[in-house]
Write a protein that holds these residues in place. Sequence first.
Motif, PDB file in Angstrom:
ATOM      1  N   VAL A 138       0.837  -1.197   0.000  1.00  0.00           N
ATOM      2  CA  VAL A 138       0.000   0.000   0.000  1.00  0.00           C
ATOM      3  C   VAL A 138       0.873   1.249   0.000  1.00  0.00           C
ATOM      4  CG1 VAL A 138      -1.772   1.270   1.263  1.00  0.00           C
ATOM      5  CG2 VAL A 138      -1.887  -1.227   1.135  1.00  0.00           C
ATOM      6  N   GLU A 139       1.909   1.241   0.830  1.00  0.00           N
ATOM      7  CA  GLU A 139       2.808   2.396   0.885  1.00  0.00           C
ATOM      8  C   GLU A 139       3.476   2.631  -0.465  1.00  0.00           C
ATOM      9  OE1 GLU A 139       6.670   4.123   3.343  1.00  0.00           O
ATOM     10  OE2 GLU A 139       5.928   2.110   3.812  1.00  0.00           O
ATOM     11  N   ILE A 140       3.889   1.571  -1.130  1.00  0.00           N
ATOM     12  CA  ILE A 140       4.529   1.709  -2.444  1.00  0.00           C
ATOM     13  C   ILE A 140       3.554   2.293  -3.458  1.00  0.00           C
ATOM     14  CG2 ILE A 140       5.472   0.373  -4.383  1.00  0.00           C
ATOM     15  CD1 ILE A 140       6.765  -1.458  -2.175  1.00  0.00           C
ATOM     16  N   LYS A 141       2.308   1.802  -3.483  1.00  0.00           N
ATOM     17  CA  LYS A 141       1.291   2.340  -4.401  1.00  0.00           C
ATOM     18  C   LYS A 141       1.021   3.819  -4.125  1.00  0.00           C
ATOM     19  CE  LYS A 141      -0.491  -0.621  -7.308  1.00  0.00           C
ATOM     20  NZ  LYS A 141      -0.460  -0.445  -8.730  1.00  0.00           N
ATOM     21  N   LEU A 142       0.877   4.167  -2.848  1.00  0.00           N
ATOM     22  CA  LEU A 142       0.628   5.564  -2.491  1.00  0.00           C
ATOM     23  C   LEU A 142       1.800   6.450  -2.900  1.00  0.00           C
ATOM     24  CD1 LEU A 142      -1.056   5.092   0.977  1.00  0.00           C
ATOM     25  CD2 LEU A 142      -2.153   5.915  -1.112  1.00  0.00           C
ATOM     26  N   ASN A 143       3.014   5.967  -2.703  1.00  0.00           N
ATOM     27  CA  ASN A 143       4.195   6.732  -3.091  1.00  0.00           C
ATOM     28  C   ASN A 143       4.209   6.963  -4.598  1.00  0.00           C
ATOM     29  OD1 ASN A 143       6.826   7.939  -2.350  1.00  0.00           O
ATOM     30  ND2 ASN A 143       7.599   6.333  -3.703  1.00  0.00           N
ATOM     31  N   GLU A 144       3.882   5.926  -5.369  1.00  0.00           N
ATOM     32  CA  GLU A 144       3.829   6.074  -6.827  1.00  0.00           C
ATOM     33  C   GLU A 144       2.806   7.141  -7.211  1.00  0.00           C
ATOM     34  OE1 GLU A 144       2.908   2.165  -8.269  1.00  0.00           O
ATOM     35  OE2 GLU A 144       4.933   1.413  -7.866  1.00  0.00           O
ATOM     36  N   ARG A 145       1.660   7.109  -6.566  1.00  0.00           N
ATOM     37  CA  ARG A 145       0.600   8.066  -6.889  1.00  0.00           C
ATOM     38  C   ARG A 145       1.021   9.494  -6.537  1.00  0.00           C
ATOM     39  NH1 ARG A 145      -3.202   9.369 -10.355  1.00  0.00           N
ATOM     40  NH2 ARG A 145      -4.634  10.829  -9.395  1.00  0.00           N
TER      41      ARG A 145
END
Length: 152
Positions: A33-40
Amino acid sequence: MKKIILFFILCLSFYNSYSQEIDSIIYILPDKVEIKLNERIESMNLPDSYEVAFSLERTDSLYFRIGVKNYPKNSITFSNIKRFCIVNDKTIPIISFDYDYIFGTPYPNKIGKFGKREGEVLRRTVIFEGYEIIFDRLGNIHRELYGVQVPK
């Protein structure tokens, strides 16, 4: 005398930063989740005059929803916020929770009378227009949403 005043100001600034850290709650999300949020967040390419904030809710007993929204830095006072989420090296304020909309009122001076508040208190709903990610406790991403979403 100037040294004493300078020392006092220095001590006060250390105390303020230390007490804010103690009073704050830091949320650590699952890695996926943290990786996805960072990408966004990185893809948003926000100018320095904007800040990212999250909304967080529990959709049911299994899933959580976190919404990403950007705000002009002067539009919201982030100084009183005590809940933050760590994403990469950023500390992102969490500005709303699902119970804010269920139990909160935008007019705290109009709360009705004790025992007769129902129907008197104005509730609110939010039409979320940003990116949302729905995930479970283990970090499995169930769904990503973009654009206008009407809460259920």
